[in-house]
Design an enzyme around this catalytic site. Structure first.
Site, PDB file in Angstrom:
ATOM      1  N   ASP A   1      25.533  19.703  32.058  1.00 39.67           N
ATOM      2  CA  ASP A   1      24.235  19.307  32.595  1.00 39.67           C
ATOM      3  C   ASP A   1      24.340  18.143  33.574  1.00 39.67           C
ATOM      4  O   ASP A   1      23.603  18.084  34.564  1.00 39.67           O
ATOM      5  CB  ASP A   1      23.290  18.934  31.450  1.00 39.67           C
TER       6      ASP A   1
ATOM      7  N   ASN B   1      15.564  14.145  36.436  1.00 37.10           N
ATOM      8  CA  ASN B   1      15.281  14.055  35.001  1.00 37.10           C
ATOM      9  C   ASN B   1      14.249  12.981  34.671  1.00 37.10           C
ATOM     10  O   ASN B   1      13.193  13.269  34.132  1.00 37.10           O
ATOM     11  CB  ASN B   1      16.569  13.774  34.218  1.00 37.10           C
TER      12      ASN B   1
ATOM     13  N   ASP C   1      12.792  -2.050  24.304  1.00 36.69           N
ATOM     14  CA  ASP C   1      14.085  -1.969  24.987  1.00 36.69           C
ATOM     15  C   ASP C   1      13.927  -1.389  26.382  1.00 36.69           C
ATOM     16  O   ASP C   1      14.769  -1.598  27.252  1.00 36.69           O
ATOM     17  CB  ASP C   1      15.056  -1.098  24.189  1.00 36.69           C
TER      18      ASP C   1
ATOM     19  N   ALA D   1      16.071  15.784  27.784  1.00 39.56           N
ATOM     20  CA  ALA D   1      17.259  14.944  27.915  1.00 39.56           C
ATOM     21  C   ALA D   1      17.009  13.586  27.248  1.00 39.56           C
ATOM     22  O   ALA D   1      16.709  13.530  26.057  1.00 39.56           O
ATOM     23  CB  ALA D   1      17.627  14.810  29.393  1.00 39.56           C
TER      24      ALA D   1
END
Length: 259
Positions: free
Chosen positions: A48, A118, A148, A160
């Site tokens: 990927d 993505n 974070d 993903a």
């Protein structure tokens, strides 16, 4: 964009993995080797991550990309087989994807722009948590997110990094973006939002000197950002080819029913 012609010229691109290079040599010997400029279809051999590289390489040409898995993760790839490649491409189902356009301003006042297929993610740079203010179409929606980081993911990218951060899987044709926090501390129960693909997402970094944040559009990183805008760029349409019955839509649907 329509699909490939009945007898497409193929350009084979392979990752550095030995199995990908071996597959490239075998397929070129069998089907010929066009250059990317000559090709009707680009065949990507790898995982990927390599597929993302090939998509970025073809942002301007917008040639259809047919991937075959010769890597470790192959969600965006078809199964590898040497036989019947032209027939598989001719019968393939098309998926159209649109990238995100990131505009980031760093602490020095410089502006940076990049495209992401993505996701665009904001990540803390030090042990200190990030503090973000989130605006949607210029209207403040979250005054302070202590975390974070956070990301905006496309439907294609929703399986993903977004999925690993507990974001939702989005059908490829849903015209929706995922806004997903990464390890949110305050507000602890906020799990993100689903947004129209027309939305403009703006992140303002609070206490940027004390709590530096980087912005990453796929493989392009900008450090010490103070403001980041993310929009979908529908002027760019990339075409991915998937074997009949194994479309990207079908894969994403099946992923939601994994045990």
């Amino acid at each position: 964009m329509s699909g490939p012609p009945p007898h497409p010229r193929l350009a084979f691109l392979a990752s550095d993995r030995p199995e990908a290079q071996e597959a490239k040599a075998a397929l070129e010997a069998r089907y010929g080797a066009a250059t990317q400029d000559e090709a009707d279809v680009v065949v990507a051999l790898g995982g990927d991550g390599f597929m993302l590289e090939v998509l970025h390489q073809n942002l301007a040409t917008r040639r259809p990309i047919y991937g075959m898995n010769r890597g470790s993760v192959g969600f965006l790839m078809n199964d590898y087989r040497e036989d019947g490649l032209l027939e598989r491409i001719a019968a393939a189902e098309l998926s159209h994807i649109h990238p995100l356009r990131m505009r980031a301003e760093d602490a020095g006042g410089a502006e940076h722009e990049a495209l992401a297929i993505n996701e665009v993610s904001l990540l803390r740079e030090t042990r200190q948590t990030a503090k973000l203010r989130i605006l949607i179409d210029g209207r403040p929606r979250l005054a302070e997110l202590i975390c974070d980081g956070a990301m905006v993911a496309t439907p294609a990218g929703s399986t993903a990094y977004n999925l690993s951060a507990h974001g939702p899987i989005i059908p490829i044709d849903a015209q929706v973006l995922a806004l997903t926090p990464i390890s949110a501390f305050r507000p602890r129960r906020w799990r993100g939002a689903l947004l129209s693909h027309r939305a403009k997402v703006t992140f303002e970094i609070l206490e940027a000197d004390k709590r530096p944040v980087s912005a990453v559009a796929d493989n392009v990183e900008v450090r010490n950002v103070v403001r980041v805008e993310v929009v979908e760029d529908r002027s760019i349409s990339l075409v991915m080819l998937f074997d009949a019955g194994r479309s990207l839509e079908e894969r994403m649907l099946a992923e939601q029913f994994q045990a």
